[in-house]
Design an enzyme around this catalytic site. Structure first.
Site, mmCIF file in Angstrom:
data_model
loop_
_atom_site.group_PDB
_atom_site.id
_atom_site.type_symbol
_atom_site.label_atom_id
_atom_site.label_comp_id
_atom_site.label_asym_id
_atom_site.label_seq_id
_atom_site.Cartn_x
_atom_site.Cartn_y
_atom_site.Cartn_z
ATOM 1 N N GLN A 128 -72.948 -44.607 -11.956
ATOM 2 C CA GLN A 128 -71.542 -44.300 -12.401
ATOM 3 C C GLN A 128 -71.564 -43.011 -12.785
ATOM 4 O O GLN A 128 -72.141 -42.642 -13.740
ATOM 5 C CB GLN A 128 -71.200 -45.464 -13.394
ATOM 6 C CG GLN A 128 -69.782 -45.180 -13.651
ATOM 7 C CD GLN A 128 -69.016 -46.142 -14.627
ATOM 8 O OE1 GLN A 128 -69.466 -45.809 -16.031
ATOM 9 N NE2 GLN A 128 -67.994 -46.864 -14.258
ATOM 10 N N GLY A 129 -70.672 -42.176 -12.262
ATOM 11 C CA GLY A 129 -70.416 -40.687 -12.582
ATOM 12 C C GLY A 129 -69.181 -40.511 -12.953
ATOM 13 O O GLY A 129 -68.529 -40.059 -12.064
ATOM 14 N N SER A 131 -67.729 -40.101 -16.711
ATOM 15 C CA SER A 131 -67.786 -39.191 -18.074
ATOM 16 C C SER A 131 -68.120 -37.944 -17.682
ATOM 17 O O SER A 131 -69.390 -37.594 -17.175
ATOM 18 C CB SER A 131 -68.418 -40.146 -19.288
ATOM 19 O OG SER A 131 -67.774 -41.242 -19.507
ATOM 20 N N SER A 163 -75.207 -44.295 -15.757
ATOM 21 C CA SER A 163 -75.933 -45.285 -15.810
ATOM 22 C C SER A 163 -76.665 -45.246 -14.687
ATOM 23 O O SER A 163 -76.281 -45.444 -13.605
ATOM 24 C CB SER A 163 -75.088 -46.282 -16.025
ATOM 25 O OG SER A 163 -74.251 -46.423 -16.954
ATOM 26 N N GLU A 246 -65.199 -53.734 -14.694
ATOM 27 C CA GLU A 246 -66.308 -53.629 -15.629
ATOM 28 C C GLU A 246 -65.692 -53.995 -16.900
ATOM 29 O O GLU A 246 -66.653 -54.622 -17.729
ATOM 30 C CB GLU A 246 -66.101 -51.890 -15.976
ATOM 31 C CG GLU A 246 -67.401 -51.252 -17.005
ATOM 32 C CD GLU A 246 -67.443 -49.863 -16.903
ATOM 33 O OE1 GLU A 246 -68.690 -49.559 -17.489
ATOM 34 O OE2 GLU A 246 -66.641 -49.172 -16.473
#
Length: 385
Positions: A128-129, A131, A163, A246
């Site tokens: 996951q990109g 933040s 992550s 999520e």
């Protein structure tokens, strides 16, 4: 006989239990926490077993490659795998629980055909990109730029808390495609190959000593326009779909795990004499009730997601995420009371879980953000100024 379940659901539970009894002893030894290639192989191997046995993607719709199971069957699967001590999703977390469902809900037929089967088969891992160093809780302030160049976007910027980046094949990436638009309207959602030239991954070590997060630096990375999910500059709406998964359904297995942990704490307290403390007993009792209520909310969220268009969870996910993250932290505070000095040892799984629990009021949207969402979108209160 449990009259709350149909005969078909009871048969599903029995068949699943029988399969778990055969499958779990055949698993290889779990790799060490620091062996990420080993952990990736272990988690993908378990996912492949689920796929071959017909248990992969129970929560995905049939037209996305899922099994089309009922909400109750999905919940039974979570209960039984946790009861048996089966592996959780691990490195498959992002692909299975929010990137995959997002593509199932928002992607084109070609995108679904390309990306969803490898996730279900245990062939590919996603990270996951979202933040960035200056865009955490205020995610819409992200600055990573994507400039259109023919059939590609050229991307420059950086991400943090990515992550599973060091073992991922793909990244669900948020980029700014229109810097002149209001901040929520100039964002696009892309699927970026992690082996693309210009991608640099730098692992981050957490308080617990693990490295499941990383910084990711993007230096003129080219991503095909065909990898954009949703329309250009409509990425914030697509992101809300991702965050709904999520917050609404991705943590359901962990609620089951926390209930099991709570039972173990009660048994330990009886064995070491801490059960004689009435204050501690009241805290354990209250947590028992709280996690019971969270499980009921989980059942409601899963059922609501199954009924909705695209299987997207509703706003109740923010209520769940807010309550769960605080309950999990209190659970491990109580664990420290029960275990005493042994809870300080980094060799104890309890200690690592407690350190990990500290992140839950930040991960997937801070508690402050969740309170704002609940206040404005559920209670109808005015926005703060």
């Amino acid at each position: 006989m449990d009259l709350t379940y149909t005969e078909e659901e009871q048969d599903f539970r029995a068949r699943l239990r029988e399969w778990l009894l055969k499958a779990l002893p055949e698993l290889p030894a779990r790799p060490s926490p620091d062996d990420w290639p080993g952990r990736r192989a272990y988690d993908l191997g378990w996912q492949r077993r689920l796929y071959e046995a017909g248990y992969a993607g129970l929560h995905w719709p049939v037209d996305a490659g899922g099994r089309g199971a009922t909400p109750t069957q999905h919940l039974i699967f979570l209960e039984e795998t946790e009861r048996a001590g089966a592996p959780y999703v691990g490195a498959n977390f992002v692909g299975l629980l929010h990137a995959g469902p997002t593509i199932a809900a928002e992607g084109t037929a070609a995108q679904r055909a390309r990306w969803l089967p490898p996730v279900l088969r245990g062939d590919e891992v996603w990270c996951q990109g979202f933040s960035e160093p200056e865009a955490g809780s205020d995610l819409a302030s992200l600055r990573t730029r994507a400039v259109r160049d023919g059939d590609d976007y050229v991307i420059t910027g950086s991400k943090i808390w990515t992550s599973h980046a060091e073992v991922a094949d793909w990244c669900e990436l948020l980029v700014r495609t229109d810097p002149e638009a209001p901040k929520h309207r100039g964002i696009s959602w892309l699927a970026m190959p992690m082996d693309a030239p210009g991608v640099t991954v730098r692992p981050l070590r957490t308080l617990a000593g693990s490295t499941e997060f990383a910084e990711v630096f993007l230096d003129e990375v080219r991503v095909p326009v065909a990898n954009r999910v949703g329309a250009e500059n409509d990425g914030w709406r697509v992101t809300m779909v991702t965050l709904s998964f999520e917050r609404g359904t991705a943590f359901v297995g962990e609620v089951v795990a926390c209930r099991r942990t709570l039972g173990g704490l009660a048994r330990t307290a009886r064995a070491n004499g801490r059960w004689d403390d009435p204050v501690l007993r009241r805290r354990l009792g209250r947590l028992y009730g709280e996690f019971g209520a969270l499980w009921r909310l989980t059942q409601w969220n899963v059922s609501e997601a199954e009924r909705s268009a695209g299987g997207v969870p509703g706003i109740g996910g923010s209520v769940f995420k807010l309550a769960y993250s605080h309950a999990r932290q209190e659970l491990y505070d109580v664990a420290a009371e029960v275990l005493g000095a042994s809870s300080l040892s980094l060799d104890e799984e309890w200690t690592l879980d407690r350190l990990s629990s500290l992140s839950y009021t930040i991960a997937a949207g801070t508690s402050q953000i969740q309170r704002n969402i609940v206040a404005e979108r559920i209670l109808g209160l005015p926005k703060g100024r």
